[in-house]
Design a protein around this motif. Structure first.
Motif, mmCIF file in Angstrom:
data_model
loop_
_atom_site.group_PDB
_atom_site.id
_atom_site.type_symbol
_atom_site.label_atom_id
_atom_site.label_comp_id
_atom_site.label_asym_id
_atom_site.label_seq_id
_atom_site.Cartn_x
_atom_site.Cartn_y
_atom_site.Cartn_z
ATOM 1 N N THR A 493 -26.194 24.581 -44.440
ATOM 2 C CA THR A 493 -27.136 24.148 -43.398
ATOM 3 C C THR A 493 -26.552 23.000 -42.588
ATOM 4 O OG1 THR A 493 -29.008 24.814 -44.792
ATOM 5 C CG2 THR A 493 -29.465 23.293 -42.975
ATOM 6 N N LEU A 494 -25.866 22.086 -43.250
ATOM 7 C CA LEU A 494 -25.252 20.962 -42.553
ATOM 8 C C LEU A 494 -24.205 21.433 -41.542
ATOM 9 C CD1 LEU A 494 -25.411 17.846 -42.625
ATOM 10 C CD2 LEU A 494 -23.504 17.880 -44.239
ATOM 11 N N LEU A 495 -23.544 22.554 -41.860
ATOM 12 C CA LEU A 495 -22.526 23.091 -40.965
ATOM 13 C C LEU A 495 -23.116 23.912 -39.830
ATOM 14 C CD1 LEU A 495 -19.824 24.242 -43.546
ATOM 15 C CD2 LEU A 495 -19.451 22.622 -41.681
ATOM 16 N N THR A 496 -24.153 24.671 -40.108
ATOM 17 C CA THR A 496 -24.652 25.638 -39.122
ATOM 18 C C THR A 496 -25.922 25.190 -38.410
ATOM 19 O OG1 THR A 496 -25.865 26.790 -40.889
ATOM 20 C CG2 THR A 496 -23.622 27.549 -40.373
ATOM 21 N N SER A 497 -26.796 24.453 -39.105
ATOM 22 C CA SER A 497 -28.088 24.075 -38.508
ATOM 23 C C SER A 497 -28.417 22.622 -38.829
ATOM 24 C CB SER A 497 -29.203 24.991 -39.033
ATOM 25 O OG SER A 497 -28.904 26.346 -38.785
ATOM 26 N N PRO A 498 -27.711 21.672 -38.222
ATOM 27 C CA PRO A 498 -28.003 20.260 -38.494
ATOM 28 C C PRO A 498 -29.374 19.887 -37.957
ATOM 29 C CG PRO A 498 -26.476 20.482 -36.656
ATOM 30 C CD PRO A 498 -26.643 21.845 -37.234
ATOM 31 N N LEU A 505 -23.318 15.379 -38.170
ATOM 32 C CA LEU A 505 -22.044 14.965 -38.750
ATOM 33 C C LEU A 505 -20.966 15.929 -38.263
ATOM 34 C CD1 LEU A 505 -20.820 12.918 -40.809
ATOM 35 C CD2 LEU A 505 -21.143 14.686 -42.554
ATOM 36 N N ALA A 506 -19.801 15.401 -37.894
ATOM 37 C CA ALA A 506 -18.743 16.237 -37.326
ATOM 38 C C ALA A 506 -18.418 17.390 -38.257
ATOM 39 C CB ALA A 506 -17.499 15.391 -37.069
ATOM 40 N N PRO A 507 -18.542 18.642 -37.786
ATOM 41 C CA PRO A 507 -18.229 19.791 -38.655
ATOM 42 C C PRO A 507 -16.801 19.753 -39.179
ATOM 43 C CG PRO A 507 -19.385 20.508 -36.670
ATOM 44 C CD PRO A 507 -19.048 19.062 -36.470
ATOM 45 N N THR A 508 -15.862 19.199 -38.384
ATOM 46 C CA THR A 508 -14.475 19.119 -38.847
ATOM 47 C C THR A 508 -14.357 18.212 -40.058
ATOM 48 O OG1 THR A 508 -13.854 19.299 -36.522
ATOM 49 C CG2 THR A 508 -12.102 18.795 -38.079
ATOM 50 N N LEU A 509 -15.135 17.143 -40.099
ATOM 51 C CA LEU A 509 -15.128 16.248 -41.268
ATOM 52 C C LEU A 509 -15.604 17.013 -42.494
ATOM 53 C CD1 LEU A 509 -16.417 12.593 -41.345
ATOM 54 C CD2 LEU A 509 -17.015 14.170 -43.165
ATOM 55 N N ILE A 510 -16.688 17.780 -42.330
ATOM 56 C CA ILE A 510 -17.244 18.530 -43.462
ATOM 57 C C ILE A 510 -16.237 19.558 -43.975
ATOM 58 C CG2 ILE A 510 -19.146 20.012 -44.212
ATOM 59 C CD1 ILE A 510 -20.793 18.798 -41.890
ATOM 60 N N LEU A 511 -15.680 20.345 -43.042
ATOM 61 C CA LEU A 511 -14.739 21.384 -43.446
ATOM 62 C C LEU A 511 -13.461 20.804 -44.042
ATOM 63 C CD1 LEU A 511 -15.031 23.998 -40.543
ATOM 64 C CD2 LEU A 511 -15.949 24.155 -42.857
ATOM 65 N N ASP A 534 -18.711 32.594 -46.366
ATOM 66 C CA ASP A 534 -19.604 33.742 -46.222
ATOM 67 C C ASP A 534 -20.959 33.321 -45.671
ATOM 68 O OD1 ASP A 534 -17.630 35.354 -47.214
ATOM 69 O OD2 ASP A 534 -18.383 35.327 -49.278
ATOM 70 N N GLY A 535 -21.439 32.159 -46.097
ATOM 71 C CA GLY A 535 -22.768 31.718 -45.669
ATOM 72 C C GLY A 535 -22.786 31.115 -44.279
ATOM 73 N N SER A 536 -21.695 30.513 -43.865
ATOM 74 C CA SER A 536 -21.678 29.823 -42.567
ATOM 75 C C SER A 536 -21.037 30.646 -41.454
ATOM 76 C CB SER A 536 -20.925 28.497 -42.691
ATOM 77 O OG SER A 536 -19.549 28.726 -43.011
ATOM 78 N N GLY A 537 -20.167 31.594 -41.828
ATOM 79 C CA GLY A 537 -19.465 32.372 -40.817
ATOM 80 C C GLY A 537 -18.334 31.619 -40.134
ATOM 81 N N LEU A 538 -17.926 30.505 -40.691
ATOM 82 C CA LEU A 538 -16.882 29.679 -40.078
ATOM 83 C C LEU A 538 -15.506 30.022 -40.648
ATOM 84 C CD1 LEU A 538 -18.739 26.233 -40.014
ATOM 85 C CD2 LEU A 538 -18.440 27.856 -38.144
ATOM 86 N N LEU A 539 -15.198 31.294 -40.708
ATOM 87 C CA LEU A 539 -13.925 31.732 -41.284
ATOM 88 C C LEU A 539 -12.733 31.228 -40.472
ATOM 89 C CD1 LEU A 539 -12.325 33.408 -43.324
ATOM 90 C CD2 LEU A 539 -12.668 35.388 -41.838
ATOM 91 N N VAL A 590 -14.500 23.656 -33.591
ATOM 92 C CA VAL A 590 -15.712 23.819 -34.375
ATOM 93 C C VAL A 590 -16.863 23.012 -33.800
ATOM 94 C CG1 VAL A 590 -14.447 24.346 -36.472
ATOM 95 C CG2 VAL A 590 -14.969 21.989 -35.927
ATOM 96 N N ASN A 591 -16.595 22.046 -32.973
ATOM 97 C CA ASN A 591 -17.649 21.242 -32.374
ATOM 98 C C ASN A 591 -18.157 21.954 -31.134
ATOM 99 O OD1 ASN A 591 -19.247 19.310 -31.118
ATOM 100 N ND2 ASN A 591 -17.993 17.629 -31.910
#
Length: 632
Positions: A493-498, A505-511, A534-539, A590-591
């Motif tokens: 959720t933090l990655l796809t729907s903040p 929070l910067a998605p690059t930091l999380i990944l 699989d859950g985020s689709g950020l392959l 990613v941002n």
């Protein structure tokens, strides 16, 4: 003393008369050779040719010692007739030595800035003589070709090659060929020569001469190049119609700011428009551009390039592709700078005049250049130094000095972006089983992605980063009970729907934290990364981070004892991701608020015209966190 003056004058008059007698002798010879073309004449030419070359060499030295062409014509009135007769005699010019010294005499008589009618007429006459050699009009070239049995095209190529060789030799030794304090530096002929070379810029045979012109003009203040020449070079080089040696390219960038800016902008555009590239290919492209090498050799080139990068990051800071380019460029630059010889070496402080000098050397030091046991201590020092700098500058925020204070914060952050190898080391140390206090490392990582409080909400994001790190640590530490999808849902959720009401929070930091945990955590499960993908689709984004990490580790940012295990883990993760789904081209954007498409548009103004590098340098855009902080 008054009695010596008449004697000196008499001596000078005698030397002048002797010079006139010598010229008269050779002029009579030249007249006789041109009027009678019998075998006896040819034998006479052959018999006197060596003495003629020696005399012309003495004449050349004498002309170079004079102050101007006017003075030369006054002291040697028959010199023009002699040179003209000899230049039109193909039996004389067919000899390499005599032809070379004749060209040198014409070169010495040419006035770059004619001051009177005599010098203007002399220039016109010299141009006519050169045209005589370069065209088929007249009996000279035709007679030479008949005598040498050369085709017309081959003859012209040989004449061009020989002329280029002679001019190149003159340019290379021009400043070192002075005979005395009163001698003229022949570099003042560079302007005229560069103008004459404008039609030849796309001719491959003229490339050595063009390179000599560029490099001589870089080292002598009297050597000025024609603007038309530089414009023609810029056009030819940009359209890939001109091939120059590396040093000549660097010299061209030194002379032509527009050419340098176009080279930098071309590199930036290749990153923005071509997303189907890997970090390895990007590194290869940066190295092949010659820009890092040129920047290491010439501080002024680096300052221009770095200013363009600085302006780019002010309005495209969220574009991870841009960050990667600047990081790889800086890595190449630091390596090239370290390899410079002593006579070319310039300390880094001259390349980074706007940067805090106390931070410059610690940040620019590569991790491979210090013991691995000192990495954590070094990062703690960097983090505390940056914290102190930001706190001091942000205390005065809103006052008269706030603009200057935020400028210092930006320069410190920009240096961290350039030297992001230490950010990777911080990620590596955060992603291990070591439970020591990591607050300094988390602050450094948060500062890298959220550098200010007002525009980037750094303090708020630091709290979130700490929670994220603890959550990831607990997930990878629990080997007995693999996490379920519900346990990973907060991360997804933090990655796809903040949360919509809060700055994300910067998605690059999380990944980056997630990927580094998957790679470096001892005995950590590898399927966590797969489940999040699989859950985020950020392959694509995860593949990007993995590829960048693999490239970083090859530069020595990994403990030697862990190298084999880490590379095996990366290959396993890449293989598992490859079997997941067929993914598209590599893209690190990613941002969503700073996507590649948005970045490309920011290079254009409202009319759709691409912003030039000079305009880009001073560009200020609303809505950007740095700009909001500057002009809040």
């Amino acid at each position: 003393m008054s009695q010596l003056k008449p004697e000196i004058q008499t001596q000078r008059m005698t030397e002048t008369l002797q010079d006139v007698k010598k010229i008269q002798f050779w002029l009579d010879k030249a007249v006789a050779w041109s009027q009678n073309k019998s075998p006896d004449t040819l034998r006479d030419i052959s018999r006197h040719l060596r003495k003629l070359c020696a005399y012309l060499q003495q004449l050349l030295i004498h002309v170079n010692s004079l102050s101007s062409t006017t003075e030369a014509m006054e002291k040697l009135p028959f010199m023009g007739q002699l040179l003209g007769r000899l230049c039109w005699n193909f039996h004389v010019t067919a000899n390499d030595t005599s032809r070379e010294v004749l060209f040198q005499c014409l070169w010495a008589l040419y006035s770059e800035h004619p001051s009177n009618a005599v010098e203007r007429k002399a220039n016109q006459w010299i141009q006519n003589v050169l045209c005589h050699f370069a065209t088929e009009e007249g009996d000279g070239p035709q007679a030479v070709m008949k005598g040498l049995f050369l085709p017309l095209h081959e003859y012209y190529l040989k004449v061009l090659g020989k002329s280029v060789s002679l001019l190149q030799e003159e340019i290379v030794k021009s400043c070192s060929s002075l005979g005395g304090i009163n001698s003229r530096c022949s570099c003042d002929k560079i302007l005229a020569t560069s103008e004459a070379c404008v039609p030849l810029v796309t001719c491959g045979d003229a490339a050595p001469l063009i390179g000599a012109l560029l490099q001589r003009a870089e080292t002598c203040v009297q050597a000025v190049l024609s603007e038309d020449f530089l414009h023609a070079l810029n056009t030819a080089y940009s359209s890939k119609c001109l091939v120059l040696e590396e040093q000549s390219v660097v010299s061209l960038w030194c002379h032509s700011l527009s050419t340098l800016e176009e080279a930098v902008l071309s590199l930036l555009e290749s990153v923005v428009t071509n997303t189907a590239t890997t970090p390895q290919k990007m590194l290869e492209k940066v190295s092949q551009s010659l820009l890092p090498k040129a920047c290491a050799q010439n501080c002024s080139i680096f300052l221009v390039v770095n200013d363009i990068f600085r302006s780019t990051m002010k309005h495209a800071e969220g574009n991870e592709n841009m960050k990667s380019l600047i990081q790889l460029f800086s890595l190449c630059f630091l390596k090239e700078h370290a390899q410079l010889q002593t006579q070319m070496y310039l300390p880094l402080k001259y390349f980074f005049p706007q940067t805090s000098q106390s931070l410059l050397i610690p940040m620019s030091t590569l991790p491979s250049e210090m013991p691995q046991e000192a990495w954590r201590l070094h990062l703690n020092w960097l983090s505390s130094s940056l914290q102190r700098l930001t706190e001091e500058e942000e205390k005065g925020d809103g006052g008269s000095g706030s603009h200057r204070g935020l400028h210092k914060v930006f320069e410190a952050w920009f240096l961290l972006v350039q030297c992001s190898h230490w950010v990777q080391v911080a990620l590596q140390l955060l992603s291990t089983n070591d439970l020591r206090d990591c607050s300094a490392l988390l602050w450094l990582l948060t500062f890298y992605h959220h550098p200010t409080n007002r525009g980037h909400h750094r303090t708020m994001q630091l709290v979130r980063s700490q929670k994220l790190w603890k959550h990831l640590h607990s997930l990878f530490l629990n080997l007995a009970h693999p996490p379920s999808v519900d346990q990973l849902q907060p991360l997804i959720t933090l990655l796809t729907s903040p949360p919509p009401q809060q700055p994300p929070l910067a998605p690059t930091l999380i990944l980056s934290l997630l990927v580094n945990f998957a790679v470096f955590f001892q005995s950590g499960p590898t399927h966590i990364l797969q489940m999040v993908v699989d859950g985020s689709g950020l392959l694509q984004e995860v593949v990007c981070v993995l590829s960048s990490l693999e490239l970083r580790l090859s530069e020595g940012s990994c403990r030697e004892s862990d190298t084999n295990r880490v590379h095996i883990r990366i290959k396993e993760l890449q293989k598992s991701l490859d079997t997941c789904v067929q993914y598209g081209p590599w893209s690190p954007a990613v941002n969503q608020t700073h996507s590649l498409t948005h970045t490309v548009k920011r290079f254009e103004n409202d009319e759709g015209v691409r912003t030039s590098p000079k305009q880009l340098t001073g560009l200020r855009l609303c809505g950007n966190p740095w700009q909001c902080d500057f002009y809040h």
